[in-house]
Motif scaffolding. Structure first.
Motif, PDB file in Angstrom:
ATOM      1  N   VAL A   1       0.866  -1.180   0.000  1.00  0.00           N
ATOM      2  CA  VAL A   1       0.000   0.000   0.000  1.00  0.00           C
ATOM      3  C   VAL A   1       0.900   1.227   0.000  1.00  0.00           C
ATOM      4  O   VAL A   1       1.693   1.435   0.928  1.00  0.00           O
ATOM      5  CB  VAL A   1      -0.930  -0.002   1.223  1.00  0.00           C
ATOM      6  N   ASN A   2       0.750   2.048  -1.039  1.00  0.00           N
ATOM      7  CA  ASN A   2       1.648   3.177  -1.265  1.00  0.00           C
ATOM      8  C   ASN A   2       0.858   4.480  -1.297  1.00  0.00           C
ATOM      9  O   ASN A   2      -0.334   4.491  -1.600  1.00  0.00           O
ATOM     10  CB  ASN A   2       2.405   2.968  -2.578  1.00  0.00           C
ATOM     11  N   HIS A   3       1.541   5.586  -1.025  1.00  0.00           N
ATOM     12  CA  HIS A   3       0.867   6.891  -0.971  1.00  0.00           C
ATOM     13  C   HIS A   3       0.947   7.663  -2.288  1.00  0.00           C
ATOM     14  O   HIS A   3       0.160   8.582  -2.517  1.00  0.00           O
ATOM     15  CB  HIS A   3       1.440   7.751   0.154  1.00  0.00           C
ATOM     16  N   VAL A   4       1.900   7.327  -3.153  1.00  0.00           N
ATOM     17  CA  VAL A   4       2.030   7.987  -4.460  1.00  0.00           C
ATOM     18  C   VAL A   4       2.378   6.909  -5.492  1.00  0.00           C
ATOM     19  O   VAL A   4       3.508   6.807  -5.952  1.00  0.00           O
ATOM     20  CB  VAL A   4       3.082   9.121  -4.448  1.00  0.00           C
ATOM     21  N   THR A   5       1.404   6.113  -5.847  1.00  0.00           N
ATOM     22  CA  THR A   5       1.637   4.883  -6.608  1.00  0.00           C
ATOM     23  C   THR A   5       2.291   5.108  -7.962  1.00  0.00           C
ATOM     24  O   THR A   5       2.936   4.199  -8.492  1.00  0.00           O
ATOM     25  CB  THR A   5       0.315   4.131  -6.827  1.00  0.00           C
ATOM     26  N   THR A   6       2.131   6.279  -8.545  1.00  0.00           N
ATOM     27  CA  THR A   6       2.695   6.541  -9.872  1.00  0.00           C
ATOM     28  C   THR A   6       3.946   7.401  -9.828  1.00  0.00           C
ATOM     29  O   THR A   6       4.507   7.732 -10.880  1.00  0.00           O
ATOM     30  CB  THR A   6       1.650   7.222 -10.775  1.00  0.00           C
ATOM     31  N   ASN A   7       4.413   7.773  -8.631  1.00  0.00           N
ATOM     32  CA  ASN A   7       5.594   8.622  -8.520  1.00  0.00           C
ATOM     33  C   ASN A   7       6.835   7.860  -8.975  1.00  0.00           C
ATOM     34  O   ASN A   7       7.050   6.716  -8.565  1.00  0.00           O
ATOM     35  CB  ASN A   7       5.767   9.079  -7.072  1.00  0.00           C
ATOM     36  N   PRO A   8       7.680   8.470  -9.815  1.00  0.00           N
ATOM     37  CA  PRO A   8       8.848   7.745 -10.340  1.00  0.00           C
ATOM     38  C   PRO A   8       9.849   7.321  -9.278  1.00  0.00           C
ATOM     39  O   PRO A   8      10.659   6.422  -9.530  1.00  0.00           O
ATOM     40  CB  PRO A   8       9.473   8.743 -11.322  1.00  0.00           C
ATOM     41  N   PHE A   9       9.810   7.929  -8.104  1.00  0.00           N
ATOM     42  CA  PHE A   9      10.711   7.480  -7.045  1.00  0.00           C
ATOM     43  C   PHE A   9      10.524   5.999  -6.758  1.00  0.00           C
ATOM     44  O   PHE A   9      11.485   5.273  -6.464  1.00  0.00           O
ATOM     45  CB  PHE A   9      10.489   8.265  -5.749  1.00  0.00           C
ATOM     46  N   PHE A  10       9.281   5.521  -6.830  1.00  0.00           N
ATOM     47  CA  PHE A  10       8.988   4.143  -6.437  1.00  0.00           C
ATOM     48  C   PHE A  10       9.151   3.138  -7.572  1.00  0.00           C
ATOM     49  O   PHE A  10       8.859   1.955  -7.378  1.00  0.00           O
ATOM     50  CB  PHE A  10       7.587   4.053  -5.827  1.00  0.00           C
ATOM     51  N   THR A  11       9.622   3.583  -8.736  1.00  0.00           N
ATOM     52  CA  THR A  11       9.898   2.619  -9.803  1.00  0.00           C
ATOM     53  C   THR A  11      10.931   1.586  -9.365  1.00  0.00           C
ATOM     54  O   THR A  11      10.692   0.376  -9.494  1.00  0.00           O
ATOM     55  CB  THR A  11      10.338   3.343 -11.086  1.00  0.00           C
ATOM     56  N   PRO A  12      12.098   1.982  -8.834  1.00  0.00           N
ATOM     57  CA  PRO A  12      13.035   0.953  -8.377  1.00  0.00           C
ATOM     58  C   PRO A  12      12.501   0.135  -7.215  1.00  0.00           C
ATOM     59  O   PRO A  12      12.827  -1.051  -7.091  1.00  0.00           O
ATOM     60  CB  PRO A  12      14.287   1.749  -7.987  1.00  0.00           C
ATOM     61  N   ALA A  13      11.673   0.720  -6.353  1.00  0.00           N
ATOM     62  CA  ALA A  13      11.076  -0.049  -5.259  1.00  0.00           C
ATOM     63  C   ALA A  13      10.206  -1.168  -5.819  1.00  0.00           C
ATOM     64  O   ALA A  13      10.232  -2.306  -5.326  1.00  0.00           O
ATOM     65  CB  ALA A  13      10.260   0.866  -4.352  1.00  0.00           C
ATOM     66  N   GLN A  14       9.443  -0.855  -6.868  1.00  0.00           N
ATOM     67  CA  GLN A  14       8.601  -1.873  -7.490  1.00  0.00           C
ATOM     68  C   GLN A  14       9.441  -2.949  -8.172  1.00  0.00           C
ATOM     69  O   GLN A  14       9.084  -4.133  -8.146  1.00  0.00           O
ATOM     70  CB  GLN A  14       7.649  -1.219  -8.487  1.00  0.00           C
ATOM     71  N   TYR A  15      10.547  -2.551  -8.768  1.00  0.00           N
ATOM     72  CA  TYR A  15      11.449  -3.563  -9.332  1.00  0.00           C
ATOM     73  C   TYR A  15      11.986  -4.468  -8.226  1.00  0.00           C
ATOM     74  O   TYR A  15      12.120  -5.685  -8.415  1.00  0.00           O
ATOM     75  CB  TYR A  15      12.615  -2.897 -10.064  1.00  0.00           C
ATOM     76  N   GLY A  16      12.322  -3.874  -7.079  1.00  0.00           N
ATOM     77  CA  GLY A  16      12.805  -4.681  -5.964  1.00  0.00           C
ATOM     78  C   GLY A  16      11.760  -5.686  -5.489  1.00  0.00           C
ATOM     79  O   GLY A  16      12.071  -6.842  -5.194  1.00  0.00           O
ATOM     80  N   ILE A  17      10.500  -5.245  -5.430  1.00  0.00           N
ATOM     81  CA  ILE A  17       9.401  -6.134  -5.046  1.00  0.00           C
ATOM     82  C   ILE A  17       9.241  -7.250  -6.074  1.00  0.00           C
ATOM     83  O   ILE A  17       9.137  -8.435  -5.734  1.00  0.00           O
ATOM     84  CB  ILE A  17       8.089  -5.338  -4.905  1.00  0.00           C
ATOM     85  N   HIS A  18       9.224  -6.863  -7.340  1.00  0.00           N
ATOM     86  CA  HIS A  18       9.065  -7.847  -8.403  1.00  0.00           C
ATOM     87  C   HIS A  18      10.179  -8.887  -8.383  1.00  0.00           C
ATOM     88  O   HIS A  18       9.937 -10.097  -8.463  1.00  0.00           O
ATOM     89  CB  HIS A  18       9.029  -7.159  -9.771  1.00  0.00           C
ATOM     90  N   ASP A  19      11.421  -8.427  -8.255  1.00  0.00           N
ATOM     91  CA  ASP A  19      12.552  -9.346  -8.282  1.00  0.00           C
ATOM     92  C   ASP A  19      12.522 -10.295  -7.087  1.00  0.00           C
ATOM     93  O   ASP A  19      12.808 -11.495  -7.217  1.00  0.00           O
ATOM     94  CB  ASP A  19      13.863  -8.567  -8.313  1.00  0.00           C
ATOM     95  N   ALA A  20      12.170  -9.775  -5.921  1.00  0.00           N
ATOM     96  CA  ALA A  20      12.124 -10.620  -4.729  1.00  0.00           C
ATOM     97  C   ALA A  20      11.023 -11.668  -4.828  1.00  0.00           C
ATOM     98  O   ALA A  20      11.230 -12.841  -4.484  1.00  0.00           O
ATOM     99  CB  ALA A  20      11.920  -9.759  -3.486  1.00  0.00           C
ATOM    100  N   THR A  21       9.845 -11.264  -5.299  1.00  0.00           N
ATOM    101  CA  THR A  21       8.745 -12.229  -5.384  1.00  0.00           C
ATOM    102  C   THR A  21       9.009 -13.272  -6.461  1.00  0.00           C
ATOM    103  O   THR A  21       8.640 -14.440  -6.307  1.00  0.00           O
ATOM    104  CB  THR A  21       7.403 -11.524  -5.625  1.00  0.00           C
ATOM    105  N   GLU A  22       9.650 -12.884  -7.561  1.00  0.00           N
ATOM    106  CA  GLU A  22      10.042 -13.868  -8.578  1.00  0.00           C
ATOM    107  C   GLU A  22      11.041 -14.866  -8.002  1.00  0.00           C
ATOM    108  O   GLU A  22      10.962 -16.074  -8.238  1.00  0.00           O
ATOM    109  CB  GLU A  22      10.655 -13.153  -9.784  1.00  0.00           C
TER     110      GLU A  22
END
Length: 364
Positions: free
Chosen positions: A62-83
């Protein structure tokens, strides 16, 4: 042997979809949605390296600024970990820092029986009820990027992110080293939000203790990058005597850099800096328009949170949780080059998974 051939059909389909999405330029939010649809919430088992077969746990962020570019690498980190771990995830919340939307997203995750929840605790009170509700339902909750205030009694299990007040203290020390007197503008996207307000508080405390005749103007800029740039330009045009412009969030930092570049402020003796590694910010540091930015390693905020979720579930709650400080590093013109010459998922500038060769001595 190609281990992907041994994977369950749903695994192969999910990987193929994610690969195609990356090649076609589909955004991370869409990629996360696809992953959740294919893996989320089902009882299908998965194996991950040394771990025994386990449910395909679904992690909701659950994020406060879901489309903010700051969280692009955070989402990659989530994706890589779950994979890596054979899990799935959902990226949800608010695009405009609307706390009620975040709370609704968290309640939906609880109702849908998420395996674990990560939340940016940007409000000191609003998330207390949902966190306790989730824990009562057996759903572990971790704070990432923003944490509840110290001493608040929050029941979240751990915080993964930067020590925000201390980051502000170091920002304040840098400001005091650059400016002796005059007006300094401090830009903040959303005053009071716990992911950025502690930085402002830390910086202001240092400036006050310094004894220098520095006046602070606090300016709210808004939750979107375009809005932030507009507010910063307007402030400068009305306050051209300003000696420094500093920010405590990614979008405002980029806005300062662009404003200083447009009006040639560095050559006029105006100093500026802020947080995070948006590509435009880094380019303008190299150009000399901005003094510095501060890295808080967004990729790790996503990756480490997933790791804590997984180990907590895999161990039946016996292992962890533990607070993790994802660090602080000043990026200046002296050390910005590697950030610009390398495009990786770790800094959010590339969708390609890759190993970056480590060369030369390791600096501080």
């Amino acid at each position: 042997m190609d281990h992907q051939d041994d994977a369950p059909p749903a695994d192969r389909l999910r990987r193929g979809l994610l690969h195609s999405a990356a090649l076609s330029g589909v955004g991370l939010a869409g990629l996360a949605s696809s992953a959740a649809l294919l893996g989320g919430g089902r009882a299908e088992a998965a194996g991950a390296g040394p771990f025994p077969t386990h449910p395909r746990w679904r992690f909701v962020f659950v994020n406060h600024v879901t489309t903010n570019p700051f969280f692009t690498p955070a989402q990659y980190g989530i994706h890589d970990a779950t994979e890596l771990l054979g899990c799935s995830y959902q990226w949800t919340g608010s695009a405009t820092a609307d706390v009620s939307e975040m709370v609704n997203a968290m309640n939906s995750a609880i109702a849908a029986k998420a395996s674990a929840i990560g939340v940016c605790i940007v409000d000191p009170k609003a998330f207390e009820g949902p966190i306790e509700k989730a824990l009562a339902a057996g759903i572990p909750v971790f704070a990432y990027n923003a944490d509840a205030p110290a001493g608040s009694g929050s029941k979240r299990l751990a915080y993964i992110g930067q020590d925000l007040f201390q980051a502000g203290v170091l920002l304040g020390e840098r400001i005091v080293s650059l400016i002796d007197s005059g007006t300094v503008a401090m830009f903040i996207a959303t005053p009071g939000q716990l992911n950025i307000q502690p930085r402002l508080d830390g910086a202001a405390s240092v400036i006050k203790k310094s004894g220098k005749k520095i006046d602070i103007d606090v300016v709210a800029t808004g939750a979107t990058v375009n809005e932030e740039l507009s507010k910063i330009k307007s402030y400068y045009l009305g306050h051209q005597h300003v000696k420094g412009m500093f920010a405590v969030d990614a979008g405002s930092t980029q806005g300062i850099a662009e404003t200083m570049d447009q009006y040639g402020l560095a050559a006029k003796g105006v100093h500026g800096g802020g947080f995070d590694l948006l590509p435009r910010t880094l380019e303008l540091i190299q150009k000399g328009a901005l003094d510095f930015t501060i890295d808080q390693q967004a990729y790790l905020q996503g990756f480490y949170t997933c790791m804590e979720m997984f180990t907590f579930l895999a161990s039946g709650g016996l292992t962890g949780p533990a607070d993790i400080n994802t660090g602080l590093k000043f990026v200046t013109r002296d050390n910005v080059k590697p950030y610009l010459s390398t495009s990786t998922r770790y800094e959010g500038k590339s969708a390609t998974a890759q190993i970056v060769p480590l060369t030369g001595a390791i600096g501080g």
